[in-house]
Scaffold this motif. Sequence first.
Motif, PDB file in Angstrom:
ATOM      1  N   ARG A 208       0.847  -1.014  -0.381  1.00 21.83           N
ATOM      2  CA  ARG A 208      -0.319   0.095   0.537  1.00 21.83           C
ATOM      3  C   ARG A 208       1.108   1.042  -0.374  1.00 21.83           C
ATOM      4  N   PRO A 209       1.197   1.933  -1.397  1.00 24.16           N
ATOM      5  CA  PRO A 209       2.365   3.410  -1.627  1.00 24.16           C
ATOM      6  C   PRO A 209       2.214   4.203  -0.633  1.00 24.16           C
ATOM      7  N   ALA A 210       0.669   3.753  -0.598  1.00 25.62           N
ATOM      8  CA  ALA A 210       0.379   5.311   0.089  1.00 25.62           C
ATOM      9  C   ALA A 210       0.754   6.053   1.861  1.00 25.62           C
ATOM     10  N   MET A 211       1.107   4.574   2.431  1.00 23.35           N
ATOM     11  CA  MET A 211       1.714   4.086   3.495  1.00 23.35           C
ATOM     12  C   MET A 211       2.756   4.693   3.897  1.00 23.35           C
ATOM     13  N   GLY A 212       3.625   5.010   2.264  1.00 25.21           N
ATOM     14  CA  GLY A 212       4.798   5.916   2.720  1.00 25.21           C
ATOM     15  C   GLY A 212       5.071   6.716   3.032  1.00 25.21           C
ATOM     16  N   GLY A 213       4.185   6.994   3.522  1.00 28.88           N
ATOM     17  CA  GLY A 213       5.061   9.057   3.585  1.00 28.88           C
ATOM     18  C   GLY A 213       5.549   9.668   3.025  1.00 28.88           C
ATOM     19  N   GLN A 214       6.990  10.112   3.253  1.00 27.56           N
ATOM     20  CA  GLN A 214       8.328  10.485   2.963  1.00 27.56           C
ATOM     21  C   GLN A 214       8.757   9.913   1.533  1.00 27.56           C
ATOM     22  N   HIS A 215       8.477   8.788   2.045  1.00 30.54           N
ATOM     23  CA  HIS A 215       9.149   7.606   0.570  1.00 30.54           C
ATOM     24  C   HIS A 215       8.138   7.016  -0.345  1.00 30.54           C
ATOM     25  N   VAL A 216       6.987   7.182  -0.408  1.00 31.96           N
ATOM     26  CA  VAL A 216       6.124   6.707  -1.069  1.00 31.96           C
ATOM     27  C   VAL A 216       6.278   7.050  -2.126  1.00 31.96           C
ATOM     28  N   THR A 217       7.002   7.747  -2.779  1.00 32.68           N
ATOM     29  CA  THR A 217       7.694   7.078  -4.681  1.00 32.68           C
ATOM     30  C   THR A 217       8.373   6.199  -4.199  1.00 32.68           C
ATOM     31  N   GLU A 218       9.655   5.947  -3.470  1.00 31.32           N
ATOM     32  CA  GLU A 218       9.884   4.110  -3.930  1.00 31.32           C
ATOM     33  C   GLU A 218       8.936   3.512  -3.128  1.00 31.32           C
ATOM     34  N   ALA A 219       7.803   3.279  -2.516  1.00 28.42           N
ATOM     35  CA  ALA A 219       7.304   2.157  -1.972  1.00 28.42           C
ATOM     36  C   ALA A 219       6.542   1.817  -3.174  1.00 28.42           C
ATOM     37  N   ALA A 220       5.809   3.365  -4.780  1.00 33.78           N
ATOM     38  CA  ALA A 220       5.480   2.576  -4.902  1.00 33.78           C
ATOM     39  C   ALA A 220       5.741   1.916  -6.883  1.00 33.78           C
ATOM     40  N   ALA A 241      -0.424  -6.619 -15.167  1.00 35.05           N
ATOM     41  CA  ALA A 241       0.354  -5.645 -14.176  1.00 35.05           C
ATOM     42  C   ALA A 241      -0.709  -5.126 -13.778  1.00 35.05           C
ATOM     43  N   LEU A 242      -1.098  -4.048 -15.226  1.00 32.13           N
ATOM     44  CA  LEU A 242      -1.262  -2.855 -14.852  1.00 32.13           C
ATOM     45  C   LEU A 242      -3.031  -3.218 -14.134  1.00 32.13           C
ATOM     46  N   ALA A 243      -3.966  -4.265 -14.788  1.00 31.57           N
ATOM     47  CA  ALA A 243      -5.292  -4.737 -13.666  1.00 31.57           C
ATOM     48  C   ALA A 243      -4.545  -5.221 -12.649  1.00 31.57           C
ATOM     49  N   GLY A 244      -3.361  -5.665 -11.613  1.00 33.64           N
ATOM     50  CA  GLY A 244      -3.268  -5.662 -10.301  1.00 33.64           C
ATOM     51  C   GLY A 244      -2.607  -5.134  -9.802  1.00 33.64           C
ATOM     52  N   MET A 245      -2.379  -3.767 -10.347  1.00 37.83           N
ATOM     53  CA  MET A 245      -2.240  -2.072  -9.394  1.00 37.83           C
ATOM     54  C   MET A 245      -2.880  -1.499  -8.703  1.00 37.83           C
ATOM     55  N   ASP A 246      -2.542  -1.443  -7.316  1.00 39.45           N
ATOM     56  CA  ASP A 246      -3.460  -0.199  -6.358  1.00 39.45           C
ATOM     57  C   ASP A 246      -3.657   0.709  -6.944  1.00 39.45           C
ATOM     58  N   PRO A 247      -5.166   1.064  -7.754  1.00 44.69           N
ATOM     59  CA  PRO A 247      -5.364   2.319  -8.826  1.00 44.69           C
ATOM     60  C   PRO A 247      -5.054   3.351  -7.913  1.00 44.69           C
ATOM     61  N   MET A 248      -4.582   3.355  -7.456  1.00 45.98           N
ATOM     62  CA  MET A 248      -3.646   5.566  -7.008  1.00 45.98           C
ATOM     63  C   MET A 248      -2.536   5.265  -6.894  1.00 45.98           C
ATOM     64  N   THR A 249      -2.037   4.311  -7.157  1.00 44.59           N
ATOM     65  CA  THR A 249      -0.304   3.776  -7.367  1.00 44.59           C
ATOM     66  C   THR A 249       0.020   4.131  -8.655  1.00 44.59           C
ATOM     67  N   ALA A 250      -1.209   3.171  -9.851  1.00 48.06           N
ATOM     68  CA  ALA A 250      -1.210   3.779 -11.118  1.00 48.06           C
ATOM     69  C   ALA A 250      -1.453   4.315 -11.732  1.00 48.06           C
ATOM     70  N   ALA A 251      -2.320   5.299 -10.948  1.00 49.47           N
ATOM     71  CA  ALA A 251      -2.434   6.881 -11.161  1.00 49.47           C
ATOM     72  C   ALA A 251      -1.541   7.981 -11.077  1.00 49.47           C
ATOM     73  N   THR A 252      -0.561   7.511 -10.260  1.00 42.66           N
ATOM     74  CA  THR A 252       0.053   8.371  -9.748  1.00 42.66           C
ATOM     75  C   THR A 252       2.149   8.323  -9.994  1.00 42.66           C
ATOM     76  N   LEU A 253       1.808   7.018 -10.759  1.00 39.83           N
ATOM     77  CA  LEU A 253       3.012   7.097 -11.612  1.00 39.83           C
ATOM     78  C   LEU A 253       2.488   7.045 -12.543  1.00 39.83           C
ATOM     79  N   GLU A 254       0.980   7.486 -13.723  1.00 38.47           N
ATOM     80  CA  GLU A 254       0.458   7.246 -14.844  1.00 38.47           C
ATOM     81  C   GLU A 254       0.809   5.828 -15.442  1.00 38.47           C
ATOM     82  N   MET A 255       0.809   4.638 -14.515  1.00 33.99           N
ATOM     83  CA  MET A 255       1.350   4.478 -15.444  1.00 33.99           C
ATOM     84  C   MET A 255      -0.188   3.519 -16.800  1.00 33.99           C
ATOM     85  N   THR A 256       0.635   2.874 -17.724  1.00 34.81           N
ATOM     86  CA  THR A 256       0.460   2.190 -18.703  1.00 34.81           C
ATOM     87  C   THR A 256       0.871   1.220 -19.203  1.00 34.81           C
ATOM     88  N   VAL A 257       0.024   0.533 -19.899  1.00 37.03           N
ATOM     89  CA  VAL A 257       0.410  -0.394 -20.358  1.00 37.03           C
ATOM     90  C   VAL A 257       1.446  -0.871 -21.271  1.00 37.03           C
TER      91      VAL A 257
END
Length: 282
Positions: A208-220, A241-257
Amino acid sequence: MSTPQELVACIEKLASLPAAYHRIRELLDDPDSSIHQVADAVAGDPAITARVLRVVNSVLYGFPGKVETVARAVNLMGMQQVHDLVLSTAIIGAFAGIRPARMHMTRYWQDCIFRGLAARAGAKQLGMGDPERMFVEGLLADIGHLVMYQANPEGASAALETALIRQIPLHEAELDHIGCNHAEVGAALASAWHLPNGFATAIGAQLRPAMGGQHVTEAALLHLANRVVATEGQDDPDQAALAGMDPMTAATLEMTVERIGQIRAAVQAEMPAVIALFFPQA
Protein backbone atom coordinates in the motif's frame (compact mmCIF):
# COMPACT_ATOMS: atom_id res chain seq x y z
CA MET A 1 1.02 -16.23 15.55
CA SER A 2 4.26 -14.26 15.34
CA THR A 3 5.31 -10.64 15.08
CA PRO A 4 7.72 -9.53 12.34
CA GLN A 5 10.36 -8.89 15.00
CA GLU A 6 10.06 -12.44 16.35
CA LEU A 7 10.57 -13.93 12.89
CA VAL A 8 13.55 -11.66 12.21
CA ALA A 9 15.16 -12.67 15.51
CA CYS A 10 15.38 -16.24 14.18
CA ILE A 11 17.23 -15.07 11.08
CA GLU A 12 19.62 -12.74 12.89
CA LYS A 13 21.17 -15.77 14.58
CA LEU A 14 22.03 -17.21 11.15
CA ALA A 15 22.80 -14.22 8.94
CA SER A 16 24.60 -10.93 9.49
CA LEU A 17 26.16 -8.21 7.36
CA PRO A 18 29.98 -8.08 7.14
CA ALA A 19 32.05 -5.65 9.19
CA ALA A 20 33.13 -3.82 6.02
CA TYR A 21 29.53 -2.84 5.32
CA HIS A 22 29.02 -1.43 8.82
CA ARG A 23 32.27 0.53 8.49
CA ILE A 24 31.06 2.05 5.21
CA ARG A 25 27.78 3.02 6.86
CA GLU A 26 29.69 4.76 9.66
CA LEU A 27 31.72 6.71 7.12
CA LEU A 28 28.63 7.76 5.17
CA ASP A 29 27.04 9.01 8.38
CA ASP A 30 30.18 11.00 9.21
CA PRO A 31 30.17 14.38 7.37
CA ASP A 32 33.95 14.59 7.74
CA SER A 33 34.69 11.25 6.04
CA SER A 34 36.38 11.09 2.64
CA ILE A 35 36.14 9.04 -0.53
CA HIS A 36 39.57 7.59 0.28
CA GLN A 37 38.32 6.28 3.62
CA VAL A 38 35.34 4.60 1.94
CA ALA A 39 37.63 3.05 -0.66
CA ASP A 40 39.92 1.74 2.09
CA ALA A 41 36.94 0.24 3.94
CA VAL A 42 35.81 -1.62 0.82
CA ALA A 43 39.34 -2.72 -0.04
CA GLY A 44 39.73 -4.18 3.46
CA ASP A 45 37.41 -7.04 2.49
CA PRO A 46 38.81 -8.99 -0.51
CA ALA A 47 35.50 -10.70 -1.28
CA ILE A 48 33.56 -7.42 -1.33
CA THR A 49 36.32 -5.78 -3.37
CA ALA A 50 36.08 -8.50 -6.02
CA ARG A 51 32.28 -8.22 -6.19
CA VAL A 52 32.34 -4.43 -6.39
CA LEU A 53 34.86 -4.37 -9.23
CA ARG A 54 32.98 -7.12 -11.08
CA VAL A 55 29.72 -5.18 -10.88
CA VAL A 56 31.26 -1.79 -11.68
CA ASN A 57 32.76 -3.23 -14.85
CA SER A 58 29.46 -4.77 -15.94
CA VAL A 59 26.64 -3.69 -18.23
CA LEU A 60 24.74 -2.58 -15.13
CA TYR A 61 26.84 0.59 -15.05
CA GLY A 62 28.48 0.77 -18.46
CA PHE A 63 31.47 2.92 -17.51
CA PRO A 64 33.96 3.46 -20.37
CA GLY A 65 37.23 1.61 -19.88
CA LYS A 66 38.10 -0.91 -17.19
CA VAL A 67 37.81 0.14 -13.55
CA GLU A 68 40.71 -1.62 -11.81
CA THR A 69 40.72 -0.13 -8.30
CA VAL A 70 38.14 0.49 -5.61
CA ALA A 71 39.31 4.09 -5.31
CA ARG A 72 38.44 4.72 -8.96
CA ALA A 73 35.11 2.96 -8.53
CA VAL A 74 34.23 5.24 -5.61
CA ASN A 75 35.32 8.30 -7.60
CA LEU A 76 33.16 7.30 -10.55
CA MET A 77 30.10 6.19 -8.62
CA GLY A 78 30.18 8.28 -5.49
CA MET A 79 30.07 7.12 -1.90
CA GLN A 80 26.31 6.53 -1.79
CA GLN A 81 26.21 4.27 -4.84
CA VAL A 82 29.19 2.27 -3.62
CA HIS A 83 27.38 1.82 -0.32
CA ASP A 84 24.28 0.55 -2.13
CA LEU A 85 26.36 -1.80 -4.27
CA VAL A 86 28.17 -3.20 -1.24
CA LEU A 87 24.81 -3.62 0.51
CA SER A 88 23.27 -5.58 -2.36
CA THR A 89 26.21 -7.97 -2.58
CA ALA A 90 26.46 -8.24 1.21
CA ILE A 91 22.79 -9.18 1.53
CA ILE A 92 23.15 -11.96 -1.03
CA GLY A 93 26.30 -13.15 0.71
CA ALA A 94 24.65 -13.05 4.15
CA PHE A 95 21.85 -15.33 2.99
CA ALA A 96 24.01 -17.63 0.85
CA GLY A 97 23.97 -20.37 3.47
CA ILE A 98 20.25 -20.13 4.21
CA ARG A 99 18.28 -22.59 2.11
CA PRO A 100 14.79 -23.23 3.47
CA ALA A 101 13.64 -26.73 2.52
CA ARG A 102 10.31 -25.50 1.14
CA MET A 103 11.75 -22.67 -0.94
CA HIS A 104 13.21 -22.83 -4.47
CA MET A 105 16.23 -20.60 -3.88
CA THR A 106 17.35 -20.28 -7.50
CA ARG A 107 13.92 -19.07 -8.54
CA TYR A 108 13.74 -16.83 -5.47
CA TRP A 109 16.96 -14.96 -6.27
CA GLN A 110 16.05 -14.73 -9.96
CA ASP A 111 12.80 -13.05 -8.98
CA CYS A 112 14.64 -10.73 -6.59
CA ILE A 113 17.00 -9.58 -9.33
CA PHE A 114 14.09 -9.26 -11.78
CA ARG A 115 12.28 -7.10 -9.21
CA GLY A 116 15.37 -4.97 -8.62
CA LEU A 117 15.83 -4.39 -12.33
CA ALA A 118 12.14 -3.59 -12.74
CA ALA A 119 12.29 -1.01 -9.94
CA ARG A 120 15.42 0.47 -11.51
CA ALA A 121 13.88 0.57 -14.99
CA GLY A 122 10.72 2.14 -13.61
CA ALA A 123 12.69 4.87 -11.86
CA LYS A 124 14.63 5.59 -15.06
CA GLN A 125 11.59 5.62 -17.31
CA LEU A 126 9.48 7.78 -15.01
CA GLY A 127 12.32 10.07 -13.98
CA MET A 128 11.64 9.60 -10.27
CA GLY A 129 13.72 8.17 -7.48
CA ASP A 130 17.35 7.05 -7.65
CA PRO A 131 17.55 4.14 -10.15
CA GLU A 132 20.53 2.48 -8.46
CA ARG A 133 19.00 2.83 -5.00
CA MET A 134 15.76 1.37 -6.40
CA PHE A 135 17.66 -1.66 -7.71
CA VAL A 136 18.85 -2.42 -4.18
CA GLU A 137 15.43 -1.80 -2.64
CA GLY A 138 13.86 -4.03 -5.29
CA LEU A 139 16.42 -6.72 -4.59
CA LEU A 140 15.48 -6.60 -0.89
CA ALA A 141 11.72 -6.08 -1.27
CA ASP A 142 10.85 -9.78 -0.95
CA ILE A 143 13.40 -10.62 1.74
CA GLY A 144 10.51 -11.05 4.17
CA HIS A 145 9.51 -14.27 2.42
CA LEU A 146 12.99 -15.70 2.91
CA VAL A 147 12.73 -14.92 6.61
CA MET A 148 9.25 -16.47 6.81
CA TYR A 149 10.25 -19.71 5.09
CA GLN A 150 13.25 -20.05 7.36
CA ALA A 151 11.54 -19.13 10.64
CA ASN A 152 8.04 -20.55 10.03
CA PRO A 153 8.06 -22.82 6.95
CA GLU A 154 4.75 -24.50 7.81
CA GLY A 155 2.92 -21.18 8.13
CA ALA A 156 4.49 -19.76 4.97
CA SER A 157 3.58 -22.85 2.94
CA ALA A 158 0.05 -22.90 4.34
CA ALA A 159 -0.41 -19.22 3.47
CA LEU A 160 0.64 -19.85 -0.12
CA GLU A 161 -1.71 -22.81 -0.43
CA THR A 162 -4.61 -20.83 1.04
CA ALA A 163 -3.97 -17.90 -1.31
CA LEU A 164 -4.05 -20.25 -4.32
CA ILE A 165 -7.15 -22.16 -3.21
CA ARG A 166 -9.18 -19.14 -2.14
CA GLN A 167 -7.80 -16.87 -4.87
CA ILE A 168 -6.91 -14.13 -2.39
CA PRO A 169 -3.77 -11.96 -2.15
CA LEU A 170 -0.88 -13.79 -0.51
CA HIS A 171 -0.35 -11.10 2.10
CA GLU A 172 -3.91 -11.58 3.35
CA ALA A 173 -3.35 -15.32 3.76
CA GLU A 174 -0.07 -14.62 5.58
CA LEU A 175 -1.89 -12.54 8.15
CA ASP A 176 -4.27 -15.44 8.79
CA HIS A 177 -1.58 -18.12 9.11
CA ILE A 178 1.42 -16.23 10.52
CA GLY A 179 0.11 -13.01 12.01
CA CYS A 180 2.01 -10.64 9.72
CA ASN A 181 2.84 -10.32 6.03
CA HIS A 182 6.11 -10.48 4.11
CA ALA A 183 6.31 -6.69 3.64
CA GLU A 184 6.14 -6.15 7.39
CA VAL A 185 8.79 -8.82 7.97
CA GLY A 186 11.09 -7.29 5.33
CA ALA A 187 10.71 -3.88 6.96
CA ALA A 188 11.53 -5.38 10.34
CA LEU A 189 14.72 -6.94 8.97
CA ALA A 190 15.77 -3.66 7.35
CA SER A 191 15.28 -1.93 10.70
CA ALA A 192 17.09 -4.65 12.65
CA TRP A 193 20.06 -4.41 10.31
CA HIS A 194 20.07 -0.60 10.54
CA LEU A 195 19.81 -0.12 6.80
CA PRO A 196 19.59 3.46 5.47
CA ASN A 197 16.53 5.55 6.28
CA GLY A 198 13.75 4.81 3.86
CA PHE A 199 14.54 1.15 3.16
CA ALA A 200 12.29 -0.17 5.93
CA THR A 201 9.53 2.33 5.15
CA ALA A 202 9.47 1.64 1.41
CA ILE A 203 9.64 -2.13 1.83
CA GLY A 204 6.95 -2.05 4.49
CA ALA A 205 4.65 0.09 2.30
CA GLN A 206 5.12 -1.80 -0.98
CA LEU A 207 1.65 -3.36 -0.74
CA ARG A 208 0.00 0.00 0.00
CA PRO A 209 2.38 2.72 -1.23
CA ALA A 210 0.20 5.56 0.09
CA MET A 211 1.43 4.51 3.55
CA GLY A 212 5.02 5.30 2.56
CA GLY A 213 5.04 8.89 3.82
CA GLN A 214 8.18 10.64 2.60
CA HIS A 215 9.16 7.43 0.78
CA VAL A 216 5.90 7.00 -1.12
CA THR A 217 7.70 7.19 -4.50
CA GLU A 218 10.05 4.35 -3.60
CA ALA A 219 7.14 2.27 -2.26
CA ALA A 220 5.19 2.94 -5.47
CA LEU A 221 8.10 1.81 -7.64
CA LEU A 222 8.43 -1.36 -5.56
CA HIS A 223 4.69 -1.95 -5.97
CA LEU A 224 5.06 -1.57 -9.73
CA ALA A 225 8.08 -3.90 -9.79
CA ASN A 226 6.14 -6.52 -7.83
CA ARG A 227 3.42 -6.52 -10.45
CA VAL A 228 5.92 -6.85 -13.29
CA VAL A 229 7.50 -9.87 -11.59
CA ALA A 230 4.18 -11.48 -10.65
CA THR A 231 2.85 -11.38 -14.21
CA GLU A 232 5.98 -12.52 -16.03
CA GLY A 233 5.11 -15.44 -18.29
CA GLN A 234 1.35 -14.82 -18.20
CA ASP A 235 -0.83 -14.19 -21.22
CA ASP A 236 -0.87 -10.43 -21.85
CA PRO A 237 1.39 -9.82 -18.81
CA ASP A 238 1.52 -6.04 -19.15
CA GLN A 239 -2.25 -5.67 -19.07
CA ALA A 240 -2.39 -8.08 -16.12
CA ALA A 241 0.28 -6.08 -14.29
CA LEU A 242 -1.61 -2.82 -14.72
CA ALA A 243 -4.93 -4.41 -13.74
CA GLY A 244 -3.43 -5.75 -10.51
CA MET A 245 -1.88 -2.47 -9.39
CA ASP A 246 -3.29 -0.38 -6.61
CA PRO A 247 -5.44 2.15 -8.55
CA MET A 248 -4.09 5.17 -6.67
CA THR A 249 -0.50 4.08 -7.29
CA ALA A 250 -1.15 3.43 -10.98
CA ALA A 251 -2.65 6.90 -11.31
CA THR A 252 0.19 8.55 -9.39
CA LEU A 253 2.80 6.92 -11.62
CA GLU A 254 0.66 7.63 -14.70
CA MET A 255 1.19 3.98 -15.54
CA THR A 256 0.04 2.50 -18.86
CA VAL A 257 0.26 -0.90 -20.49
CA GLU A 258 2.83 0.52 -22.91
CA ARG A 259 5.06 1.80 -20.13
CA ILE A 260 4.93 -1.52 -18.31
CA GLY A 261 5.88 -3.25 -21.58
CA GLN A 262 8.90 -0.98 -21.94
CA ILE A 263 9.98 -1.66 -18.36
CA ARG A 264 9.58 -5.42 -18.86
CA ALA A 265 11.57 -5.33 -22.10
CA ALA A 266 14.42 -3.44 -20.41
CA VAL A 267 14.52 -6.01 -17.59
CA GLN A 268 14.45 -8.98 -19.93
CA ALA A 269 17.36 -7.53 -21.92
CA GLU A 270 19.52 -7.04 -18.80
CA MET A 271 18.48 -10.09 -16.82
CA PRO A 272 20.93 -12.75 -18.12
CA ALA A 273 24.00 -10.55 -17.65
CA VAL A 274 22.96 -9.40 -14.18
CA ILE A 275 22.17 -12.94 -13.01
CA ALA A 276 25.64 -14.01 -14.15
CA LEU A 277 27.06 -10.97 -12.41
CA PHE A 278 25.63 -11.66 -8.96
CA PHE A 279 25.70 -15.45 -9.23
CA PRO A 280 28.75 -16.27 -11.40
CA GLN A 281 28.78 -19.86 -10.16
CA ALA A 282 25.39 -20.38 -11.81
